[in-house]
Motif scaffolding. Structure first.
Motif, PDB file in Angstrom:
ATOM      1  N   TRP A  42       4.764  -9.189   4.923  1.00 33.41           N
ATOM      2  CA  TRP A  42       3.308  -9.147   4.931  1.00 33.41           C
ATOM      3  C   TRP A  42       2.740  -9.642   3.615  1.00 33.41           C
ATOM      4  CZ3 TRP A  42       2.119  -5.515   1.221  1.00 33.41           C
ATOM      5  CH2 TRP A  42       2.952  -4.413   1.091  1.00 33.41           C
ATOM      6  N   LEU A  43       1.428  -9.892   3.648  1.00 30.95           N
ATOM      7  CA  LEU A  43       0.673 -10.353   2.486  1.00 30.95           C
ATOM      8  C   LEU A  43      -0.507  -9.404   2.297  1.00 30.95           C
ATOM      9  CD1 LEU A  43       0.404 -14.073   3.635  1.00 30.95           C
ATOM     10  CD2 LEU A  43       2.055 -13.161   1.984  1.00 30.95           C
ATOM     11  N   SER A  44      -0.915  -9.152   1.049  1.00 31.99           N
ATOM     12  CA  SER A  44      -2.101  -8.329   0.841  1.00 31.99           C
ATOM     13  C   SER A  44      -2.827  -8.742  -0.425  1.00 31.99           C
ATOM     14  CB  SER A  44      -1.755  -6.837   0.796  1.00 31.99           C
ATOM     15  OG  SER A  44      -0.959  -6.533  -0.324  1.00 31.99           O
ATOM     16  N   ILE A  45      -4.124  -8.384  -0.448  1.00 36.00           N
ATOM     17  CA  ILE A  45      -4.962  -8.599  -1.623  1.00 36.00           C
ATOM     18  C   ILE A  45      -6.027  -7.515  -1.637  1.00 36.00           C
ATOM     19  CG2 ILE A  45      -6.499 -10.202  -0.419  1.00 36.00           C
ATOM     20  CD1 ILE A  45      -6.868 -11.666  -3.154  1.00 36.00           C
ATOM     21  N   GLY A  46      -6.358  -7.024  -2.832  1.00 42.45           N
ATOM     22  CA  GLY A  46      -7.435  -6.051  -2.955  1.00 42.45           C
ATOM     23  C   GLY A  46      -7.303  -5.196  -4.189  1.00 42.45           C
ATOM     24  N   LYS A  47      -8.184  -4.196  -4.259  1.00 43.86           N
ATOM     25  CA  LYS A  47      -8.209  -3.280  -5.393  1.00 43.86           C
ATOM     26  C   LYS A  47      -7.141  -2.215  -5.204  1.00 43.86           C
ATOM     27  CE  LYS A  47     -11.025   0.156  -7.765  1.00 43.86           C
ATOM     28  NZ  LYS A  47     -10.060   1.257  -7.773  1.00 43.86           N
ATOM     29  N   SER A  48      -6.343  -2.023  -6.213  1.00 49.32           N
ATOM     30  CA  SER A  48      -5.351  -0.952  -6.237  1.00 49.32           C
ATOM     31  C   SER A  48      -5.405  -0.330  -7.625  1.00 49.32           C
ATOM     32  CB  SER A  48      -3.959  -1.492  -5.944  1.00 49.32           C
ATOM     33  OG  SER A  48      -3.007  -0.446  -5.981  1.00 49.32           O
ATOM     34  N   GLY A  49      -5.967   0.877  -7.716  1.00 48.12           N
ATOM     35  CA  GLY A  49      -6.191   1.492  -9.022  1.00 48.12           C
ATOM     36  C   GLY A  49      -7.222   0.691  -9.789  1.00 48.12           C
ATOM     37  N   SER A  50      -6.877   0.230 -10.971  1.00 45.42           N
ATOM     38  CA  SER A  50      -7.796  -0.576 -11.772  1.00 45.42           C
ATOM     39  C   SER A  50      -7.449  -2.065 -11.713  1.00 45.42           C
ATOM     40  CB  SER A  50      -7.788  -0.099 -13.227  1.00 45.42           C
ATOM     41  OG  SER A  50      -6.484  -0.218 -13.765  1.00 45.42           O
ATOM     42  N   ASN A  51      -6.595  -2.442 -10.766  1.00 44.10           N
ATOM     43  CA  ASN A  51      -6.118  -3.824 -10.679  1.00 44.10           C
ATOM     44  C   ASN A  51      -6.526  -4.506  -9.378  1.00 44.10           C
ATOM     45  OD1 ASN A  51      -4.551  -3.919 -13.125  1.00 44.10           O
ATOM     46  ND2 ASN A  51      -3.083  -2.582 -12.107  1.00 44.10           N
ATOM     47  N   LEU A  52      -6.604  -5.819  -9.438  1.00 43.64           N
ATOM     48  CA  LEU A  52      -6.610  -6.653  -8.251  1.00 43.64           C
ATOM     49  C   LEU A  52      -5.132  -6.915  -7.979  1.00 43.64           C
ATOM     50  CD1 LEU A  52      -8.157  -8.443  -6.165  1.00 43.64           C
ATOM     51  CD2 LEU A  52      -7.752 -10.334  -7.750  1.00 43.64           C
TER      52      LEU A  52
END
Length: 128
Positions: A30-40
Motif C-alpha cells: 500500500w501507499l499512504s500520505i498525510g499527517k502523522s504526529g508532527s510530520n507529513l
C-alpha cells in the motif's frame, strides 16, 4: 493509478494525531500520505516492508495531498495549499508492485490514550 487526492479540512492537533490517505492493494502492499504526529508521512509498503519519507507537517502547504502514478510507473506523493499547484514531496520509480486496483482508506485518530479526542474532516476526495 492516475490520480488520488484529498483535502484535509481539519486534522488532529494532538502530538499523536493522524489523518492519512491510504491506497491499499493488500495487507503487504500500500501507499499512504498525510499527517502523522508532527510530520507529513509518505509511506510505501511493498512486500510487507515499509519505506518512509517524512517532513515537518505544515497545515497550510500540506492542506491538499495526493498520490499518483505516472505513465512510466513512477509513484509520486504531492502536496498543495489550494489543490491546483502541486509540489512533489517524494518519488519512487521501482520496487513497488503495480497499483492497478486499490481500496481507498481514510484514517483518522490518535495513538496516545492521554491525548484528547479531536475531529478530522476529509473533503473533496477525488479518485480517477
Amino acid at each position: 493509478l492516475e490520480f488520488r487526492r484529498v483535502l484535509f479540512r481539519s486534522v488532529p492537533a494532538a502530538a499523536s494525531g493522524e489523518a492519512l490517505l491510504r491506497l491499499v492493494t493488500d495487507a503487504n502492499n500500500w501507499l499512504s500520505i498525510g499527517k502523522s504526529g508532527s510530520n507529513l508521512l509518505m509511506r510505501s509498503r511493498a512486500g510487507g516492508v515499509n519505506s518512509d519519507t517524512t517532513l515537518a507537517y505544515d497545515a497550510i502547504n500540506h492542506l491538499w495531498v495526493r498520490i499518483r502514478e505516472s505513465v512510466t510507473g513512477t509513484v509520486v506523493w504531492e502536496t498543495s495549499p489550494e489543490g491546483s499547484t502541486w509540489t512533489v514531496r517524494r518519488t519512487v520509480s521501482s520496487g513497488l508492485p503495480p497499483y492497478t486496483s486499490v481500496n481507498v482508506v481514510l484514517i483518522a485518530g490518535h495513538t496516545n490514550g492521554a491525548d484528547p479526542d479531536q475531529i478530522s474532516e476529509f473533503d473533496d476526495v477525488t479518485l480517477i
